[in-house]
Scaffold this active site. Sequence first.
Site, PDB file in Angstrom:
ATOM      1  N   HIS A 170      35.710  34.815 -16.557  1.00  0.00           N
ATOM      2  CA  HIS A 170      34.478  34.329 -15.540  1.00  0.00           C
ATOM      3  C   HIS A 170      33.471  35.313 -14.959  1.00  0.00           C
ATOM      4  CE1 HIS A 170      35.811  30.192 -15.160  1.00  0.00           C
ATOM      5  NE2 HIS A 170      37.173  30.558 -15.024  1.00  0.00           N
TER       6      HIS A 170
ATOM      7  N   ARG B 163      26.026  21.437 -22.071  1.00  0.00           N
ATOM      8  CA  ARG B 163      27.329  21.414 -22.072  1.00  0.00           C
ATOM      9  C   ARG B 163      28.177  20.604 -20.983  1.00  0.00           C
ATOM     10  NH1 ARG B 163      26.057  26.973 -23.403  1.00  0.00           N
ATOM     11  NH2 ARG B 163      26.558  27.734 -25.460  1.00  0.00           N
TER      12      ARG B 163
ATOM     13  N   ARG C 258      25.577  17.146 -24.839  1.00  0.00           N
ATOM     14  CA  ARG C 258      26.703  17.017 -25.418  1.00  0.00           C
ATOM     15  C   ARG C 258      27.985  16.496 -24.954  1.00  0.00           C
ATOM     16  NH1 ARG C 258      29.159  22.590 -27.956  1.00  0.00           N
ATOM     17  NH2 ARG C 258      29.888  22.822 -25.749  1.00  0.00           N
TER      18      ARG C 258
ATOM     19  N   GLU D  98      30.470  21.944 -37.131  1.00  0.00           N
ATOM     20  CA  GLU D  98      31.172  23.058 -36.890  1.00  0.00           C
ATOM     21  C   GLU D  98      32.442  23.363 -37.580  1.00  0.00           C
ATOM     22  OE1 GLU D  98      31.608  22.794 -32.078  1.00  0.00           O
ATOM     23  OE2 GLU D  98      31.484  20.638 -32.824  1.00  0.00           O
TER      24      GLU D  98
ATOM     25  N   ASN E  65      29.371  29.152 -33.759  1.00  0.00           N
ATOM     26  CA  ASN E  65      30.554  29.997 -33.104  1.00  0.00           C
ATOM     27  C   ASN E  65      31.947  29.304 -33.862  1.00  0.00           C
ATOM     28  OD1 ASN E  65      28.686  31.069 -31.578  1.00  0.00           O
ATOM     29  ND2 ASN E  65      29.293  29.919 -29.648  1.00  0.00           N
ATOM     30  N   ASP E  66      32.006  28.072 -33.653  1.00  0.00           N
ATOM     31  CA  ASP E  66      33.076  27.417 -34.370  1.00  0.00           C
ATOM     32  C   ASP E  66      33.005  27.260 -36.014  1.00  0.00           C
ATOM     33  OD1 ASP E  66      35.116  27.017 -32.370  1.00  0.00           O
ATOM     34  OD2 ASP E  66      34.053  25.306 -31.723  1.00  0.00           O
TER      35      ASP E  66
ATOM     36  N   CYS F 137      22.577  25.756 -32.307  1.00  0.00           N
ATOM     37  CA  CYS F 137      22.913  25.986 -30.933  1.00  0.00           C
ATOM     38  C   CYS F 137      23.987  26.855 -30.605  1.00  0.00           C
ATOM     39  CB  CYS F 137      23.201  24.512 -30.255  1.00  0.00           C
ATOM     40  SG  CYS F 137      24.692  23.815 -30.658  1.00  0.00           S
TER      41      CYS F 137
END
Length: 540
Positions: free
Chosen positions: A187, A292, A328, A426, A449-450, A497
């Site tokens: 965080h 998101r 999404r 993904e 990323n994934d 993205c």
Amino acid sequence: MVTIKGKSISPGIAIGTIQKISKASSSVARTTVTDPEAEVKRFEAALAEAEAQLAALYKKAQKEVGESEAAIFEVHGMLLKDPDLTEKVKDVIRTQQVVSEFALSSVKTSILERFSSMEDAYMRERTADIQDIICRLMDILTGSGKDQILDRPMILMAEELTPSNTLQIERKNLLALITRFGSSNSHASILARIMNIPAIANVDIDDDWNGKTAILDGYTDTLIIEPTKQVLSQMKARQKEEENDRRTLQAFKGIESITSDGHKINLFANIGSTEDVGSALENDAEGIGLFRSEFLFLNRSTPPSEEEQFQAYKTVAENMEGKKVIIRTLDLGADKQANYLQLDKEENPAMGFRAIRISLSRPELFKTQLRAIYRSSAFGNIALMFPMIISVDEVKRIKEILSEVKADLDKQGISYKDIEIGIMVETPAAVILSRELAEEVDFLSIGSNDLTQYALAMDRQNPYLDAFYDPHHPAVLKMIELVVQNAHKVGCQVGICGELAADLSLTETFLRMGIDELSVAPVGILGLRKKIRETSLNYD
């Protein structure tokens, strides 16, 4: 001059004097009291003070970094009221007749062990937050920490970076952050990047650096202690270049994202909350390529209501004033856990029960979100996107649910638009089936990323794999190119993205592939637009 390597968690260059913030000692001398009840009241007063501090930090975070990141201080407030902490401390005070500091210190280990051993991944991750709360209480009880406020611009050095450390210091006096521990996914690291504070972690810090001049280079993972005049001059020149670059990029506001030979590409922003819209607009995003929505579902004890979601989506749609907003549906599971879902512990959560699999298995949760999104479509240019799709059957099932939701809205006389729908690509399965999937939807968005972690069979959050993890791997790039080719054959647009979208070394490659849209963090938009406008594809 001493040069030290660490791991950058937030880019940028800072030059200044180091100030070390020492963690309050949780081990204190055993001191007895004659009136345990009075001591209990002293501890309760410390709890009240801590609660007030957290409330103030929450308001400050809301203003500076947005609601989704401020929510961590709400979590701290809830954890502060955990009876397993507060009642145990009071019990030690009463039974052993000791001061609050000693009682808090004595229960600390058992509390931290309880959280770190929990089966629920989300609760295990709260261990660092409990540690932060205990340090806060210890500071209040001992009166320490008051001399840790930066009264002039300094580079802050600490054992570990916490959200509290990051936000309780006035931004104008915080030049940069150096920590011994920390990860780019914490965080506090996210807060540092949002606040544009250069930061390096995994540094073997030395107390002797306190008060010394240093250079922190978040681009090269480097910390330089007591630089020579020559190095200092060079880095000041780089700082000036960086500032000039930021000013130069302002010239790219209000113009199209178009190559030098006339090929247009949509340049959108990724956001995680309604507050991020301001940054997207400030940096002249042409739309929102990834909202998101799961951040609305995190750091809370119950899922958000339909009305709460509707207001969030509506706010973003209205503020974007007709520009496309791609929402999404919730992408929970893996490293994003919501305790109220009561998901079972998984040996490999990144490849487990997550994203669209949760939505399709919890239809009422899914329909509530879809109703909110469709209702918000009446107030702007909304599009809908589904994560972690691996089959055409999943898309067809989603369409059936969408029909049910729209029929229900029609029955109630609630207005909405017939919005575009798309999916995230993904997985290798989605790549192979990209043509068939493209025939079912209006657009595809590649989550690099994934896709990279699944293509390479590597956990992208495992630091031991940094030397092997290669997002530029030829297989990944060939997968992206195949998706574009397959989608364009049936007239379906393709965007990226994930983090690769902001990689300027790949911009020309993506443009040559025929990518229609790039969606990046708001701060990366103008630099990417500059790169696009400088690129020529030389089509004859």
